[in-house]
Every structure is written in C-alpha cells, then in structure tokens.
Design a protein around this motif. Structure first.
Motif, PDB file in Angstrom:
ATOM      1  N   UNK A 191       0.818  -1.212   0.000  1.00 47.11           N
ATOM      2  CA  UNK A 191       0.000   0.000   0.000  1.00 47.11           C
ATOM      3  C   UNK A 191       0.857   1.269   0.000  1.00 47.11           C
ATOM      4  N   UNK A 192       0.180   2.393   0.076  1.00 49.20           N
ATOM      5  CA  UNK A 192       0.809   3.693   0.296  1.00 49.20           C
ATOM      6  C   UNK A 192       0.479   4.110   1.722  1.00 49.20           C
ATOM      7  N   UNK A 193       1.482   4.453   2.505  1.00 50.85           N
ATOM      8  CA  UNK A 193       1.269   4.903   3.880  1.00 50.85           C
ATOM      9  C   UNK A 193       1.318   6.424   3.939  1.00 50.85           C
ATOM     10  N   UNK A 194       0.318   7.000   4.605  1.00 50.67           N
ATOM     11  CA  UNK A 194       0.277   8.440   4.839  1.00 50.67           C
ATOM     12  C   UNK A 194       0.404   8.654   6.349  1.00 50.67           C
ATOM     13  N   UNK A 195       1.496   9.268   6.764  1.00 48.21           N
ATOM     14  CA  UNK A 195       1.766   9.464   8.188  1.00 48.21           C
ATOM     15  C   UNK A 195       1.660  10.951   8.513  1.00 48.21           C
ATOM     16  N   UNK A 196       0.701  11.284   9.368  1.00 46.82           N
ATOM     17  CA  UNK A 196       0.489  12.685   9.759  1.00 46.82           C
ATOM     18  C   UNK A 196       1.217  12.983  11.060  1.00 46.82           C
ATOM     19  N   UNK A 197       1.997  14.080  11.045  1.00 50.30           N
ATOM     20  CA  UNK A 197       2.734  14.513  12.221  1.00 50.30           C
ATOM     21  C   UNK A 197       2.229  15.876  12.688  1.00 50.30           C
ATOM     22  N   UNK A 198       2.398  16.159  13.977  1.00 52.01           N
ATOM     23  CA  UNK A 198       2.092  17.487  14.484  1.00 52.01           C
ATOM     24  C   UNK A 198       2.930  18.529  13.753  1.00 52.01           C
ATOM     25  N   UNK A 199       2.394  19.721  13.647  1.00 55.00           N
ATOM     26  CA  UNK A 199       3.080  20.838  12.995  1.00 55.00           C
ATOM     27  C   UNK A 199       2.050  21.788  12.435  1.00 55.00           C
ATOM     28  N   UNK A 200       1.602  22.753  13.251  1.00 55.39           N
ATOM     29  CA  UNK A 200       0.516  23.655  12.845  1.00 55.39           C
ATOM     30  C   UNK A 200       0.950  24.602  11.729  1.00 55.39           C
ATOM     31  N   UNK A 201       1.994  25.362  11.980  1.00 53.64           N
ATOM     32  CA  UNK A 201       2.474  26.340  10.998  1.00 53.64           C
ATOM     33  C   UNK A 201       3.873  26.014  10.489  1.00 53.64           C
ATOM     34  N   UNK A 202       4.637  25.282  11.272  1.00 52.55           N
ATOM     35  CA  UNK A 202       5.998  24.925  10.883  1.00 52.55           C
ATOM     36  C   UNK A 202       6.066  23.447  10.520  1.00 52.55           C
ATOM     37  N   UNK A 203       6.718  23.150   9.407  1.00 58.54           N
ATOM     38  CA  UNK A 203       6.866  21.767   8.962  1.00 58.54           C
ATOM     39  C   UNK A 203       8.211  21.176   9.295  1.00 58.54           C
ATOM     40  N   UNK A 204       8.936  21.782  10.236  1.00 60.93           N
ATOM     41  CA  UNK A 204      10.302  21.327  10.502  1.00 60.93           C
ATOM     42  C   UNK A 204      10.351  19.897  11.032  1.00 60.93           C
ATOM     43  N   UNK A 205       9.407  19.544  11.913  1.00 58.28           N
ATOM     44  CA  UNK A 205       9.413  18.181  12.442  1.00 58.28           C
ATOM     45  C   UNK A 205       9.186  17.176  11.317  1.00 58.28           C
ATOM     46  N   UNK A 206       8.196  17.443  10.457  1.00 54.14           N
ATOM     47  CA  UNK A 206       7.930  16.553   9.328  1.00 54.14           C
ATOM     48  C   UNK A 206       9.109  16.506   8.368  1.00 54.14           C
ATOM     49  N   UNK A 244       7.145  -3.007  -3.162  1.00 52.48           N
ATOM     50  CA  UNK A 244       5.819  -2.596  -3.637  1.00 52.48           C
ATOM     51  C   UNK A 244       5.042  -1.763  -2.629  1.00 52.48           C
ATOM     52  N   UNK A 245       5.692  -0.767  -2.052  1.00 56.53           N
ATOM     53  CA  UNK A 245       4.966   0.175  -1.208  1.00 56.53           C
ATOM     54  C   UNK A 245       5.645   1.537  -1.283  1.00 56.53           C
ATOM     55  N   UNK A 246       4.939   2.566  -0.807  1.00 55.59           N
ATOM     56  CA  UNK A 246       5.484   3.920  -0.768  1.00 55.59           C
ATOM     57  C   UNK A 246       4.993   4.607   0.500  1.00 55.59           C
ATOM     58  N   UNK A 247       5.716   5.656   0.910  1.00 57.71           N
ATOM     59  CA  UNK A 247       5.360   6.365   2.139  1.00 57.71           C
ATOM     60  C   UNK A 247       5.456   7.871   1.948  1.00 57.71           C
ATOM     61  N   UNK A 248       4.492   8.589   2.544  1.00 58.71           N
ATOM     62  CA  UNK A 248       4.529  10.043   2.560  1.00 58.71           C
ATOM     63  C   UNK A 248       4.248  10.512   3.981  1.00 58.71           C
ATOM     64  N   UNK A 249       4.996  11.516   4.422  1.00 53.06           N
ATOM     65  CA  UNK A 249       4.780  12.154   5.720  1.00 53.06           C
ATOM     66  C   UNK A 249       4.171  13.522   5.463  1.00 53.06           C
ATOM     67  N   UNK A 250       3.198  13.919   6.307  1.00 53.71           N
ATOM     68  CA  UNK A 250       2.509  15.184   6.088  1.00 53.71           C
ATOM     69  C   UNK A 250       2.311  15.923   7.410  1.00 53.71           C
ATOM     70  N   UNK A 251       2.571  17.213   7.391  1.00 58.14           N
ATOM     71  CA  UNK A 251       2.327  18.047   8.574  1.00 58.14           C
ATOM     72  C   UNK A 251       0.826  18.227   8.768  1.00 58.14           C
ATOM     73  N   UNK A 252       0.372  18.244  10.018  1.00 57.33           N
ATOM     74  CA  UNK A 252      -1.050  18.424  10.290  1.00 57.33           C
ATOM     75  C   UNK A 252      -1.564  19.769   9.751  1.00 57.33           C
ATOM     76  N   UNK A 253      -0.675  20.754   9.644  1.00 59.31           N
ATOM     77  CA  UNK A 253      -1.077  22.067   9.159  1.00 59.31           C
ATOM     78  C   UNK A 253      -0.925  22.244   7.659  1.00 59.31           C
ATOM     79  N   UNK A 254      -0.619  21.167   6.942  1.00 61.15           N
ATOM     80  CA  UNK A 254      -0.470  21.255   5.484  1.00 61.15           C
ATOM     81  C   UNK A 254      -1.836  21.491   4.839  1.00 61.15           C
TER      82      UNK A 254
END
Length: 384
Positions: A191-206, A244-254
């Motif tokens: 599958x494709x994994x979508x991982x959401x991380x905290x980060x309201x205005x700054x995406x530095x953690x992601x 056969x998989x892929x991963x994306x990380x996304x900031x909660x504020x994106x």
C-alpha cells in the motif's frame, strides 16, 4: 529569593529535566522554588483570600521533590493552554467572576489578578517554560513590572529567537521510529502509507523526520500541494520499490493548493480549533487517484510521549541552569536560547517579533515534495 515556575501549552519530553535543573540550581543558591500547577491556570485559580484552600494549585519544589523526575516525560506540574489575558467569563473561578471588564470579543484580561497572586506569594522571579503563547504572556508581564524568565519548548521547534526548543529532538526520534515500524504493514499489503505529524504552521518536524527516515515524499505546512501530482509521484515510487509500497509524511497544518488547513471541533476561548485530519483526507484522495489502497496513521501524541532523549536532556538541563545563573547575576526579562550552536540569552519579547518557519529554498524541493539540503557546509547540526 523565591522563584516561581510553570509549564504551559503542550507537553514535551524534557520539561521535567528543566524543572529539576532550575530547582537544584536555585536550591544551591539558598532560594525557595514554588511550582504552579497546570500552567497559567495555576495562578489564575489561586485565591489570595483563601491561601489554605488554594494550596492545591501550587507544588513546593526542593531537591527531594525533583530527585527522579527527569527519568520521565511530560511535566510533574501538569499543563494547560490557559491564557490569562483572553479568558471567557464562564471559565473563571467563582471568586473572579464579575470582577473584570468584558472586551469587544467577550473575553476578560485577568492580568491584575495574576500580578496580585505573585505579590501575595512573594514571587521575586517567575520562570515560564512554554511555546510562543506562554512566553509572549511572560514577556508582557515583565513589561508590567513582574520579573520573568522564559525557556522555550515545543516539539515543532517554532519559537522565534532560538534555533532549538526543548522537545524537538525526541519528537523527531519518536517519529522516525514509528515511521520505520509502519513499513512492515505497508509493505505486507503493498500500500501507500500516509503518516500525519504534528506541525501547525511549521513543517520542521515533518521535514527532518522525513529526511532521516528516508520516506518517498514529504508534505510540509509551508508549501501548499497538488494531491493529484502527489498521487502520481507516490504511484511511481511504489512501482519502483521491489517491496511494492510507498510512504509520505505530512504536517497536520499542510493544505492542498487553494484549500484551507483542516480543523475540527468547537473553537476554544482563544478562537483556536484543533488541527488534524489532513492525513486521512489525503489517504482517501490518493486511493481515488491511484487505485492503490492506503494506510493512514496520525502519530499525534506518540511523538511527544515517553522520556526525553539525550539531546533534550542536555538542552533542558542547560536551559534551566542558564536561567538560574542569569537570575543570580541580577538579570530578568530574557529568554534562554541556542543560536549557532551556542547557549545565550535574548530579550524575552523577541519571541513575539517573528515566526520561525522552514527555509523552503534551502531545505525543501517544492516540485518533488521531498527534503533537499541545498548546502550542508556551514549549517548547524539540525539544519535549521
């Protein structure tokens, strides 16, 4: 000398280490330390006319009280997001209701009460550990005559005026650990994994977590994205991966191009709604676009759960030590900071004078949706 201390805003690993350092260094000076429970809600709920009944809002700190606290995460003082200058009348303690003038926004400023509490308790200097909201209020109090010292913490690493905030390293470490663990299920189901991380205005953690975990794509809060383009990139990533998989990380504020940041629930008394849900929305859209099933996972509080790592221990204890050393030298109205790898202090109000965000040009490929370090030479350890 009597020192007050509180922790405000979200908890992060390292707060207890900082509390311990302040307490131990202050005790060495022969000073007394009083902790306020639950952030600014502590002094807000303290009634000087009922000191015995208000004792539950305090925690008397000494070497014995803090002896083992740095082995755990969170904060023994507990915390809230209370802001005394923007209180809703209904949420005031009964003894304060009806004593303040309502603003045009229907809120009241309880600062006169906060100052009265500090005076009643004989607090000489107030040490506040928090993010930009907590520290902005501390700077305001200093401008009104209360001596304050600010110590920055936030796992987003977004307090303006310092390169580093307590909690950031551990949040990144936790994120990398969980992202890599999720590869097992994602690969097993192709599958494709979508991982959401905290980060309201700054995406530095992601950004940093994605860089270290070597995910396929990363979406940060600073750059709006095209979900169709993201889907095409991830489908190609999956096809090129033997597992056969892929991963994306996304900031909660994106946010998607032309869209808004996703929020949910009712706004609090400060007009803020909770951020979150972008990961699930993107997961659903990716399945529609690519025909590939997705796994969506919000790491949320797991990012800041548990004890601090060695770096956060080091910074937290050093910030606490620096704060007491400067107080002993007769200084207040400052924020402890790390700048260009060195410990120093800056004016407390500096945190209100700008916003700390990812330098997109230097660290992010907005076309490929990936971390891209344009130049490592001369950059600090964390590539701020």
């Amino acid at each position: 000398m009597r020192i007050g201390i509180l922790t405000g805003g979200g908890d992060v690993p390292g707060l207890n280490s900082c509390i311990k350092a302040v307490t131990r260094r202050a005790t060495e000076q022969g000073w007394e330390v009083i902790g306020f429970r639950r952030g600014w809600a502590g002094p807000l709920n303290y009634n000087p006319d009922d000191p015995e009944g208000s004792e539950r809002h305090l925690m008397r700190l000494d070497n014995e009280a803090v002896r083992t606290i740095d082995r755990e995460g969170g904060t023994i003082l507990h915390t809230t997001r209370t802001d005394p200058q923007w209180m809703v009348e209904a949420k005031l303690p009964d003894f304060l209701k009806g004593k303040f003038k309502l603003s045009d926004k229907g809120t009241v400023d309880t600062t006169p009460h906060i100052l009265r509490v500090f005076e009643h308790l004989g607090i000489d200097v107030m040490v506040t550990i928090g993010g930009d909201g907590t520290l902005a209020y501390a700077a305001q109090l200093h401008g009104e005559g209360m001596k304050t010292v600010s110590i920055p913490k936030t796992m987003d690493n977004d307090v303006f005026g310092t390169d580093y905030c307590i909690g950031f390293s551990t949040a990144v470490s936790r994120s990398v650990e969980h992202i890599n663990a999720l590869r097992t299920s994602t690969g097993s189901h192709e599958r494709i994994a979508v991982v959401e991380l905290f980060g309201r205005h700054s995406g530095e953690t992601a950004l940093i977590a994605s860089y270290l975990a070597d995910v396929d794509r990363a979406i940060i809060a600073e750059v709006p994205f095209d979900v169709a383009k993201l889907g095409a990139l991830l489908a190609a990533d999956r096809a090129a991966n033997p597992a056969r998989y892929a991963m994306v990380v996304i900031s909660e504020g994106a946010r998607m191009e032309g869209g808004e940041r996703l929020t949910y629930g009712e706004a609090d008394e400060y007009g803020r709604k909770r951020l979150g849900g972008i990961g699930h929305l993107v997961g659903e859209e990716l399945t529609k676009i690519t025909g590939i099933d997705t796994i969506t996972q919000s790491l949320a509080y797991l990012m800041r759960a548990g004890p601090p790592d060695a770096l956060d221990q080091m910074v937290a204890k050093s910030f606490g030590t620096l704060a007491v050393q400067e107080i002993a030298a007769g200084r207040s109205g400052f924020m402890t900071a790390l700048r260009d790898g060195n410990y120093e202090t800056v004016p407390a109000a500096l945190c209100t004078e700008g916003r700390k965000r990812v330098d997109v040009k230097a660290f992010y490929d907005r076309d490929a949706y990936r971390p891209r370090i344009a130049q490592v030479t001369g950059k600090p350890m964390f590539l701020y």
